[in-house]
Design an enzyme around this catalytic site. Structure first.
Site, PDB file in Angstrom:
ATOM      1  N   TYR A  46       1.075  -0.935  -0.137  1.00 49.43           N
ATOM      2  CA  TYR A  46       0.131  -0.063  -0.095  1.00 49.43           C
ATOM      3  C   TYR A  46       1.145   1.492  -0.117  1.00 49.43           C
ATOM      4  O   TYR A  46       2.170   1.529   0.766  1.00 49.43           O
ATOM      5  CB  TYR A  46      -0.951   0.210   1.167  1.00 49.43           C
ATOM      6  N   CYS A  47       1.113   1.885  -1.039  1.00 50.39           N
ATOM      7  CA  CYS A  47       1.301   3.494  -1.136  1.00 50.39           C
ATOM      8  C   CYS A  47       3.216   3.611  -1.005  1.00 50.39           C
ATOM      9  O   CYS A  47       3.133   2.859  -1.882  1.00 50.39           O
ATOM     10  CB  CYS A  47       0.876   3.998   0.001  1.00 50.39           C
ATOM     11  N   LEU A  48       3.795   3.958   0.053  1.00 41.03           N
ATOM     12  CA  LEU A  48       4.916   3.328   0.341  1.00 41.03           C
ATOM     13  C   LEU A  48       5.106   2.106   0.172  1.00 41.03           C
ATOM     14  O   LEU A  48       6.279   1.505  -0.803  1.00 41.03           O
ATOM     15  CB  LEU A  48       5.860   4.690   0.952  1.00 41.03           C
ATOM     16  N   PHE A  79      -1.362  -0.919  -3.650  1.00 41.14           N
ATOM     17  CA  PHE A  79      -2.062  -0.019  -4.265  1.00 41.14           C
ATOM     18  C   PHE A  79      -1.855   1.092  -3.605  1.00 41.14           C
ATOM     19  O   PHE A  79      -1.378   1.816  -3.051  1.00 41.14           O
ATOM     20  CB  PHE A  79      -2.890   0.206  -2.754  1.00 41.14           C
TER      21      PHE A  79
END
Length: 602
Positions: free
Chosen positions: A331-333, A359
């Site tokens: 997710y993200c980073l 994501f």
């Protein structure tokens, strides 16, 4: 529409109001003294450095002096519209009908009180503000000669100023606040100043606005409650294995790689919207990374240390389950580091990850959206100097940056609610998570910002080297499912789409409705937002969207269908401790419970 009366003062207790104003003056002095006292010993830099802002606007003024025509045109149009507004307001005062010259944009909740439309005076204030805001923002958008980066900074800073000066943010120009002040005899303002002082104290000299009841939630009690055990940990990470909820599970375990800018439990908030619980219920053996909230002792930790921790997590999963092959999500980073890890493993001929989903993750940082404002050499240098002294970037600074991207919702709404109306914020699990700030180690943050955001080296084959291995995303042959969100202001979908062009294996791109959080955490039972599908991934995101087809509901079932071929056959369910790793403690573990003002010790 006839003009209505001003806020009702019939029941106002003016004696109480006078007494409270005396308290307000005294309390204001205390707030100011406390703020100044804490500034003397504070070491936090402001989110927006005044010198950097001044430099950007000086460039704007220089261009306007060389070519003043846009400024003249903007002033002429503004005064014409302002005179029209005066005329329209005069007609309303005489009881005549008059159509608004300008309306708030769709979704602007600041002017929802009925008096902003029904009262001629407040309607005039509202429209005056909207006309001025529109004129000012239009002017800075149309100035010629500014380089793109400076233009975006000026537009961002101008919007911050415009949002801050809204009449809703002041007692005398907000009808709801005026009415509450009259009704309560000023109790709201006294309570608001108490809230303000508490936020200054909690922020150790910086205003840290309270967005929710911070005592209403606790990980492991009413959020992050999916049962499981911590089965492995190192300095940076705890690895959670969740208990099965089905008698049989897919053979290949599933690993969630969470971001370390915020806590992992965004994926395990409540049972009804927990992605973790949903995956467990679909028959997966689920693992989760829970990153520590680092202090100065971990200042030396680098980006590669986080990557190697993920490899350690994969090795731990093998020890816990006996299975080397897994599926993974980031997710993200966490998605950025997952793809980086896949490239690292590919260079070592390690193909253990059979599928991956990212994501809202960035791989090409050439268009980072409004976060680019904070990727300024001068600001980075100042932050690095500050981090050099204490070893980390304070979590509240990072949270402040994200709040500014949606200032009206995440800053000014709470200024009005907490300080002007004197209300306590509503208990809301998502805003609790948003307030649960995490630090960033000094070396890791500098590497990430400079090599990813500033130099954009991740997209270049061999552009960065981690643990002695040149990272080449094109060597990734693992199938990847890219999920982005249409209204994402942190990782714009037109930027995250670039990942489909950078990896070397099969890809699928799905675009969810809503933003960075709601677009991802949109449970399978939900009928909100919808998502777009297009089986093709042309080079241009606009070309992808042109042929995409909107679907109803959540994207989760689509992902599950995509994942099934990589999940393996069903086997008897596993429980934490079945393998060679013994449980350390109950989920969600101790690392996630470390708030921004706690150390990593203990």
């Amino acid at each position: 529409m006839a003009a209505s009366s001003a806020p009702d003062s019939k029941n106002a207790d003016f004696n109480k109001l006078a007494q409270n104003f005396s308290k307000i003056i005294e309390q204001s002095q205390r707030v100011l003294q406390e703020f100044l006292k804490r500034q003397e010993g504070g070491d936090q830099l402001p989110i927006m450095d005044p010198a950097i802002i001044s430099k950007s606007f000086q460039e704007l003024f220089d261009k306007l002096l060389k070519n003043p025509d846009p400024l003249i045109d903007a002033q002429v149009n503004f005064w014409k519209n302002y005179l029209d507004l005066w005329q329209a307001t005069a007609q309303r005062m005489q009881g005549k009908e008059s159509k608004p010259l300008i309306e708030p944009p769709p979704g602007d909740k600041r002017f929802k009180d009925e008096q902003w439309a029904e009262n001629a005076v407040f309607d005039f204030i509202k429209q005056s503000y909207l006309l001025a805001a529109d004129s000012l923002q239009g002017l800075v958008r149309n100035v010629e000669g500014l380089d793109d980066k400076t233009a975006r900074k000026v537009q961002f800073y101008t919007r911050q100023f415009v949002d801050a000066m809204a009449p809703t943010n002041f007692v005398l120009t907000n009808p709801a606040v005026l009415q509450t002040t009259l009704d309560s005899g000023g109790d709201n303002l006294v309570k608001g100043l108490q809230n303000l002082l508490a936020d200054v104290e909690r922020g150790r000299g910086q205003l840290q606005i309270k967005m929710t009841d911070l005592k209403a939630f606790k990980p492991g009690e009413n959020i992050a409650v999916t049962p499981g055990k911590v089965i492995f940990q190192n300095e940076l990470m705890q690895l959670i294995q969740y208990n099965p909820s089905t008698p049989a599970v897919h053979q290949r375990p599933f690993l969630f790689v969470s971001p370390w800018i915020n806590k992992f439990y965004i994926m395990d908030m409540r049972p009804k919207n927990s992605m973790v619980k949903w995956m467990v219920d679909q028959g997966f053996t689920v693992f989760m990374t829970s990153w520590v909230n680092p202090d100065e002792r971990l200042a030396h930790k680098k980006f590669e240390d986080y990557m190697l921790s993920i490899v350690e997590a994969m090795d731990a999963i093998e020890q816990a389950t006996g299975e080397r092959e897994i599926n993974a999500a980031g997710y993200c980073l966490g998605g950025t580091i997952l793809l980086t890890t896949l490239a690292y493993l590919a260079a070592k001929k390690d193909r253990r990850v059979k599928s991956a989903i990212c994501f809202a993750c960035m791989t090409d940082f050439s268009e980072p959206g409004e976060l680019e404002v904070f990727i300024d050499e001068e600001l980075i240098t100042l932050l690095e100097k500050q981090m050099g002294e204490r070893g980390y970037l304070d979590g509240s600074q990072m949270a402040g940056v994200f709040s500014m991207l949606r200032a009206n919702d995440l800053i000014w709404y709470f200024v009005v609610n907490n300080y002007l109306l004197g209300k306590d914020p509503y208990p809301f699990d998502l805003l609790y998570w948003n307030s649960d700030s995490t630090r960033m180690p000094r070396d890791m943050h500098s590497f990430y910002v400079r090599n990813m955001y500033q130099k954009n080296l991740l997209r270049e084959p061999g552009g960065i080297t981690l643990a002695g291995v040149p990272i080449n995303l094109r060597k990734i042959k693992t199938p990847v499912y890219f999920l982005s969100a249409f209204e994402d202001h942190i990782a714009p979908w037109t930027s995250t789409y670039a990942g489909t062009q950078l990896v070397g294996g099969p890809v699928k791109f799905v675009l969810s409705g809503s933003g960075h959080i709601a677009g991802v955490i949109n449970p399978a039972s939900s009928d909100k937002y919808g998502f777009w599908l297009n089986p093709n991934t042309p080079p241009d995101p606009g070309g992808w969207f042109k042929d995409a087809v909107k679907q109803d509901g959540s994207w989760w079932p689509d992902w599950l269908a995509w994942l099934q071929p990589y999940a393996g056959p069903h086997i008897p369910a596993r429980t934490p401790g079945d393998g060679t790793l013994q449980p350390i403690e109950d989920a969600p573990g101790s690392y996630v419970k470390m708030r921004y003002d706690q150390s990593t010790g203990g």
